[in-house]
Write an enzyme that holds these catalytic residues in place. Structure first.
Site, short mmCIF file in Angstrom:
data_model
loop_
_atom_site.label_atom_id
_atom_site.label_comp_id
_atom_site.label_asym_id
_atom_site.label_seq_id
_atom_site.Cartn_x
_atom_site.Cartn_y
_atom_site.Cartn_z
N PRO A 1 0.99 22.54 77.36
CA PRO A 1 1.20 21.12 77.11
C PRO A 1 -0.13 20.37 77.09
O PRO A 1 -1.15 20.87 77.58
CB PRO A 1 2.08 20.67 78.29
CG PRO A 1 2.64 21.93 78.87
CD PRO A 1 1.64 23.00 78.60
N GLY B 1 -3.17 18.12 78.14
CA GLY B 1 -3.74 17.73 79.42
C GLY B 1 -3.78 18.79 80.48
O GLY B 1 -4.11 18.50 81.63
N THR C 1 -9.15 23.04 76.84
CA THR C 1 -10.54 22.89 76.42
C THR C 1 -11.49 23.18 77.57
O THR C 1 -12.54 23.83 77.40
CB THR C 1 -10.77 21.47 75.89
OG1 THR C 1 -9.85 21.20 74.83
CG2 THR C 1 -12.19 21.32 75.35
N GLU D 1 20.02 -1.75 89.72
CA GLU D 1 19.14 -0.76 90.34
C GLU D 1 19.69 -0.27 91.67
O GLU D 1 19.51 0.90 92.03
CB GLU D 1 17.73 -1.35 90.52
CG GLU D 1 17.05 -1.78 89.23
CD GLU D 1 16.95 -0.66 88.21
OE1 GLU D 1 16.87 0.53 88.61
OE2 GLU D 1 16.97 -0.96 86.99
N HIS E 1 22.07 2.57 90.88
CA HIS E 1 21.37 3.84 90.64
C HIS E 1 20.93 4.48 91.96
O HIS E 1 21.14 5.67 92.19
CB HIS E 1 20.12 3.59 89.77
CG HIS E 1 20.42 3.34 88.34
ND1 HIS E 1 21.22 4.17 87.59
CD2 HIS E 1 19.99 2.36 87.49
CE1 HIS E 1 21.29 3.72 86.34
NE2 HIS E 1 20.54 2.61 86.26
#
Length: 608
Positions: free
Chosen positions: A199, A201, A205, A421, A424
């Site tokens: 993925p 990040g 490199t 909220e 949730h």
């Protein structure tokens, strides 16, 4: 670079000298043309006899001079008049005779000066176009690879954390670059190409640079998009030039980032054809399979889209080794945080292990950004070091988005958001299969008016059906809380919850075989025409009756989750109200606060 600067300076100095010379000649000729009088030879001799001539300069057949009163003159002297010099001497005229050889050479030089100027200007323009540097107009066929020499700052495996398995696989490449004879004497062949897959990040490199640093070898770096240009054939020319440079600096590493930009499946698109990108890919395939095993040139490439690469790139002899660079686990995240906090002064209360456990799914780049955000927050607060509270604020900003306190909400909107909220959060706390609640806030962040953040206790690589059903139930908790509090009145605040719940339920039915239809995949096969697939392929693999059953099962999953959430919140109405009221008062609650509110305990009064 220094020699190039000296040559350029010398060229410009020569240009300035020639320009000044021409300007002087032009100016001198112009002044003489204004003040000089042309005389015939007979008139000239008359003036000599009269004694009006002061001085005469002979340059071949040309005589120039000055009158005693004022002004100058010019005349042509015939070749058959030998007594002129005697007459001038008798009349007391000052006589000067120029060397004709010097005059002729100077005249020749002056006559050729414009041609010399044009020649040097043409040379200069050609040098600029062919590029004494890399940016000339005629250098588009040259490779744009950047060479990181041995004198530059090295990156080693010590600077890379969280990818231990990938480092072990790349260690073999390092040993080959250090001692190629060790492998060759036993008939071994080092992989000619190493493909880093993972993925964005995750440090692909960085790993490639670490390989070059460990092997103490030259490192060429470029992107896949550097090959492609608007001119036909440029990409293939750059590929050939890149490998020529690699052979000159062997043993070395050539790193191609974002390989999918040039290595996509051939024949892609609606019309197929032989476009510039395919020509570049063909050149890359030829060069990779063409150089010898003992050339010492190793190709390392990185991509996060291995599915779109051409199969010819992945066959043995080219990119025949694939190294997966996944997102780091808890131990890897601790190591990455230790690397990125080396130069950051940390307070005594900072525990990197706690931070790593609270950031599941973060990549190396995400963790670097987290450390940077924490340092910025600490600096804005005037702290001498970065405290744990700064890391918590930075984590909230990265996970939930930046706060939008400038966004003005009405009291009614705040009340709706608070109960939404709270629904949730309460459902997540009551369901044992749901992830723990990290923080709940009714401060607008990003595009959301409020947010409930959940963080898993451990890294998750596989999800059970119970886990997915719990996720559906939590998504429905906000809509159910609104219905219970406002007598069935609902708002658009649950639009994103409904969208995600429908998508998740569809995946459970069609992809993961978690419904009554059994373990079958239902839906179109992933055959993207722009990845080289057939446009006329009929990808539909189910009947109309099957599609109707899928719709019914998706709706059933979502509606059942709605019913379970409603049952849970209805039996805990008091806890729901306490959480919502606390949100209206404090705006933000963490997991420990919500547990106290569910248990009926009071919270410590907020500091004004």
């Amino acid at each position: 670079m220094q020699n190039r600067g000296i040559k350029s300076a010398a060229f410009w100095i020569l240009m300035i000298v020639v320009a000044l010379l021409l300007w002087q000649i032009t100016q001198t000729g112009g002044m003489n043309a204004v003040s000089q009088k042309d005389l015939s030879f007979s008139d000239f001799m008359i003036e000599v006899e009269r004694g009006t001539i002061a001085a005469v300069t002979l340059d071949g057949n040309v005589a120039e001079g000055y009158f005693k009163q004022a002004g100058s003159f010019k005349t042509i002297v015939p070749n058959d008049y030998p007594d002129m010099i005697r007459i001038l001497r008798e009349k007391g005229v000052k006589l000067t005779v120029k060397d004709r050889s010097e005059s002729s050479w100077f005249a020749i030089l002056i006559s050729f000066a414009p041609l010399i100027l044009i020649f040097f200007f043409f040379v200069f323009m050609m040098r600029q176009m062919s590029g004494a540097g890399k940016n000339g107009a005629l250098t588009f066929g040259k490779s744009k690879a950047k060479l990181l020499s041995l004198s530059q700052k090295k990156i080693t495996f010590k600077d890379v954390a969280g990818a231990d398995e990938a480092k072990e696989e790349l260690q073999e490449v390092v040993e080959f670059l250090r001692e190629p004879g060790k492998f060759q004497k036993l008939g071994g062949r080092i992989p000619r190409g190493v493909l880093l897959v993972g993925p964005p990040g995750t440090g692909k490199t960085l790993l490639a640079r670490a390989v070059a640093g460990e092997a103490n070898a030259p490192f060429f770096s470029l992107s896949g998009s550097d090959f492609v240009e608007m001119f036909v054939g440029v990409g293939a020319s750059r590929v050939r030039d890149l490998f020529e440079q690699g052979h000159k600096h062997a043993p070395c590493i050539i790193f191609i980032d974002e390989l999918d930009a040039v290595g996509r499946h051939r024949g892609a698109g609606l019309g197929g054809g032989h476009d510039e990108r395919e020509q570049t890919l063909n050149a890359l395939l030829t060069e990779m399979d063409g150089f010898n095993t003992d050339s010492g040139v190793i190709i390392v490439a990185a991509t996060n889209r291995p599915d779109v690469l051409d199969p010819a790139l992945l066959r043995p002899g080219r990119f025949d080794r694939r190294v997966v660079v996944p997102r780091p686990d808890v131990g890897g995240r601790v190591g990455i945080l230790q690397v990125h906090t080396k130069k950051t002064p940390l307070a005594e209360d900072v525990d990197l292990t706690v931070i790593a456990r609270g950031t599941p799914g973060f990549s190396g780049a995400d963790l670097e950004n987290l450390v940077n955000e924490a340092a910025l927050i600490g600096a804005r607060s005037g702290h001498g070091s970065v405290a744990m509270a700064d890391f918590e604020k930075a984590k909230d900003k990265v996970i939930m988005g930046a706060e939008r306190r400038s966004m003005v909400l009405t009291d009614e909107e705040k009340r709706i958001t608070a109960w939404h909220e709270a629904g949730h959060a309460l459902v997540a706390m009551l369901n044992p299969h749901a992830d723990p609640v990290h923080k709940v806030s009714i401060i607008p962040r990003g595009m959301a008016l409020g947010i409930t953040a959940q963080l898993p206790e451990n890294d998750q690589h596989n999800y059970s059906k119970s886990k997915l059903l719990a996720m559906l139930e939590v998504m429905m908790g906000g809509r159910v809380a609104e219905e219970l509090k406002f007598d069935g009145e609902i708002t658009t605040g649950a639009s994103n919850d409904i969208e995600r719940a429908t998508e998740l339920a569809h995946g459970m039915v069609c992809e993961w075989g978690m419904s009554e239809l059994g373990p079958v995949r239902i839906g179109p096969q992933k055959r993207d025409v722009f990845l080289g697939k057939y446009i006329a392929d009929d990808s539909r693999s189910h009947s109309e009756s099957m599609a109707q059953q899928v719709d019914e099962l998706v709706r059933k999953f979502v509606s059942d989750a709605h019913k379970r959430a409603k049952a849970a919140l209805s039996s805990h109405r008091n806890a729901l109200n306490r959480i919502a009221e606390a949100l209206l008062e404090r705006e933000t609650l963490d997991g420990a606060d919500i547990k106290k509110l569910i248990a009926g305990e009071g919270l410590i009064p907020a500091v004004p």
